[in-house]
Design a protein around this motif. Structure first.
Motif, PDB file in Angstrom:
ATOM      1  N   THR A   1      -5.675   3.097  -1.134  1.00 30.89           N
ATOM      2  CA  THR A   1      -4.621   2.410   0.104  1.00 30.89           C
ATOM      3  C   THR A   1      -5.278   1.617   0.778  1.00 30.89           C
ATOM      4  OG1 THR A   1      -5.345   3.936   1.946  1.00 30.89           O
ATOM      5  CG2 THR A   1      -3.754   4.901   0.275  1.00 30.89           C
TER       6      THR A   1
ATOM      7  N   HIS B   1       5.954   3.588   0.567  1.00 31.60           N
ATOM      8  CA  HIS B   1       4.896   2.584   0.449  1.00 31.60           C
ATOM      9  C   HIS B   1       5.286   1.446   1.632  1.00 31.60           C
ATOM     10  CE1 HIS B   1       8.349   0.751  -1.667  1.00 31.60           C
ATOM     11  NE2 HIS B   1       8.254  -0.365  -0.901  1.00 31.60           N
TER      12      HIS B   1
ATOM     13  N   SER C   1       0.785  -0.982  -0.157  1.00 31.18           N
ATOM     14  CA  SER C   1      -0.075  -0.113  -0.086  1.00 31.18           C
ATOM     15  C   SER C   1       0.904   1.343   0.080  1.00 31.18           C
ATOM     16  CB  SER C   1      -1.071   0.097   1.376  1.00 31.18           C
ATOM     17  OG  SER C   1      -1.379   1.193   1.279  1.00 31.18           O
ATOM     18  N   PHE C   2       0.521   2.160  -0.757  1.00 31.80           N
ATOM     19  CA  PHE C   2       1.253   3.371  -1.176  1.00 31.80           C
ATOM     20  C   PHE C   2       0.876   4.565   0.050  1.00 31.80           C
ATOM     21  CE2 PHE C   2       2.165   1.417  -4.891  1.00 31.80           C
ATOM     22  CZ  PHE C   2       3.637   1.539  -4.839  1.00 31.80           C
TER      23      PHE C   2
ATOM     24  N   TYR D   1       1.801   2.740  -7.908  1.00 32.45           N
ATOM     25  CA  TYR D   1       1.405   4.019  -7.410  1.00 32.45           C
ATOM     26  C   TYR D   1       0.149   4.822  -8.012  1.00 32.45           C
ATOM     27  CZ  TYR D   1       1.125   9.077  -5.925  1.00 32.45           C
ATOM     28  OH  TYR D   1       0.492  10.244  -5.694  1.00 32.45           O
TER      29      TYR D   1
END
Ligand code: ZN
Length: 442
Positions: A378, A29, A15-16, A360
């Motif tokens: 996210t 991230h 997850s960024f 991203y």
């Protein structure tokens, strides 16, 4: 009703939290090799190492384990056309001929609500198969096309942004509204759907070639009256299109200025393509916070041009950017295929696009382009549990490639980017509910 019981997903989590270009790869991230994602009431309730979180789960919590797979936020497509699912792969034309020969013929079929409903179901099924959980969608000129899409999207609990196309010239009579009718029909759809559950409206003049000045003014009035609605249109895709706009709007300083004069630029405005822009146009897009949608498969297919990502990101006047399929000018529903072609377009431009940047863009980047990063894009606590599960060894060729030197995240992501399509989408979840599963070993 969706299944809202607590559950957990286990696998490699990614997850960024920010743009790798802005903060560097490492700080952009969070990646857990063996992680657990907790989901409650359709939202993310936690993310952590499996060895820490698993023992703490309440007894009986279902754990869906995806060994060897990457679990990411659902992919986001910021420009796609509902009525073009049977226009995709139509041979041999550039933009204006392609619209007249194929698209404007096909879009007339959306006068029929039953056709709209059938295509809306296919469309959302296909997005789920490709791991796309939010899309920004053009309907046809017919309000019933958007009505059908929102109805189906709401039934599936999806976050969808869509609008009926406004067009009052330059197309067959069956596809034309008027400035007044386009305004009234859009306003009625806004009242009915904008902010209803997860649905949001995009005021959608197709482009300056098919909207009169009066209609673009009406679209601008709608945007002023509904500042939390989106605006979507096309801009500077093709040289013949640009010359036509110059002829139709001789008083405007540029194509961008045609929209600017009507108040259509702004942070909730998404402009498809943006391939051939002058410096002043980029400056106005930057100042207004407008978003440029990079549609690589479409730009290649229609021979429109090569998106200049570095130019649009010029720190002196940065334009917000997202990435999109643009079906049916685009040739794939897959955001992975789309990003792969994006990589190649940028190669032709002499620009580098690392896999981390691409992932991203497909998740948090596109969520930010829509101002929806607190809701989607996210795996942060509180976000909707819209999730995709990707299998880096989905095909024999991918598994074979992964035997060699794909033992770090960037390399794995690059293999996915270059080789994956919907066969690598093992599962898609919407608000924590699994809506699509691909059997292993396709
Ligand atoms: Zn388009």
């Amino acid at each position: 009703m969706p299944d809202l019981r607590p559950k957990a997903l286990r696998g490699q989590l990614l997850s960024f939290s920010d743009d790798p270009q802005a903060v560097g790869a490492a700080a952009s991230h969070r990646h857990l090799e063996d992680g657990v994602l907790l989901i409650e009431d359709g939202r993310i309730a936690g993310m952590g190492e499996a060895r820490e979180l698993l023992p703490a789960l309440p007894a009986g919590t279902p754990v869906e384990h995806w060994p060897g797979c990457l679990i990411l936020p659902g992919l986001i497509d910021i420009h796609i056309h509902l009525p073009q699912t049977q226009v995709i792969a139509s041979f041999g034309a550039q933009l204006l001929d392609w619209l007249q020969t194929y698209t404007f013929v096909e879009e007339q079929r959306f006068a029929d609500p039953a056709h709209c409903a059938r295509i809306a179901r296919f469309f959302l099924d296909e997005l789920a198969r490709n791991g796309t959980t939010t899309a920004v969608v053009y309907g046809s000129v017919h309000p019933q096309s958007v009505e059908a899409l929102f109805t189906e999207s709401a039934r599936r609990n999806l976050c969808t942004i869509a609008g009926k196309v406004m067009m009052d010239r330059g197309a067959p009579p069956g596809l034309l509204d008027t400035a007044e009718r386009g305004y009234a029909e859009s306003k009625a759809l806004i009242a009915r759907w904008h902010g209803k559950g997860r649905q949001r409206y995009a005021i959608s003049p197709r482009f300056a070639v098919t909207s009169s000045a009066a209609q673009l003014e009406a679209a601008g009035a709608l945007a002023r009256e509904h500042p939390d609605c989106y605006v979507q249109t096309h801009l500077a895709e093709n040289h013949e299109e640009i010359a036509t706009v110059r002829r139709l709007f001789p008083a405007a300083a540029s194509y961008t200025d045609v929209y600017d004069r009507c108040g259509l630029l702004g942070p909730r405005s998404i402009f498809g393509h943006c391939l051939h822009l002058g410096e002043a146009e980029r400056r106005r897009l930057s100042e207004s916070g407008s978003v440029a949608a990079f549609c690589p498969t479409s730009n290649l297919f229609l021979g429109s041009g090569l998106f200049d990502l570095a130019g649009l990101r010029d720190p002196a006047c940065p334009v917000r950017v997202g990435i999109a399929t643009d079906i049916g000018g685009g040739t794939s529903y897959s955001m992975l295929r789309t990003a792969a072609e994006g990589y190649k377009v940028l190669q032709l431009r002499g620009q580098s696009w690392p896999a981390l940047d691409a992932f991203y863009a497909l998740t948090l980047g596109n969520a930010r382009a829509l101002g929806l990063e607190s809701e989607i894009g996210t795996l942060a606590v509180g976000s909707a549990a819209d999730v995709v599960v990707l299998e880096p060894r989905a095909t024999p060729a991918m598994a074979h490639r992964m035997e060699r030197g794909a033992d770090d995240l960037a390399a794995t992501l690059f293999v996915l980017l270059m080789m994956a399509d919907e066969r690598a989408v093992r599962a898609s979840y919407v608000m924590g509910e699994r809506v699509h599963t691909t059997p292993s070993g396709n």
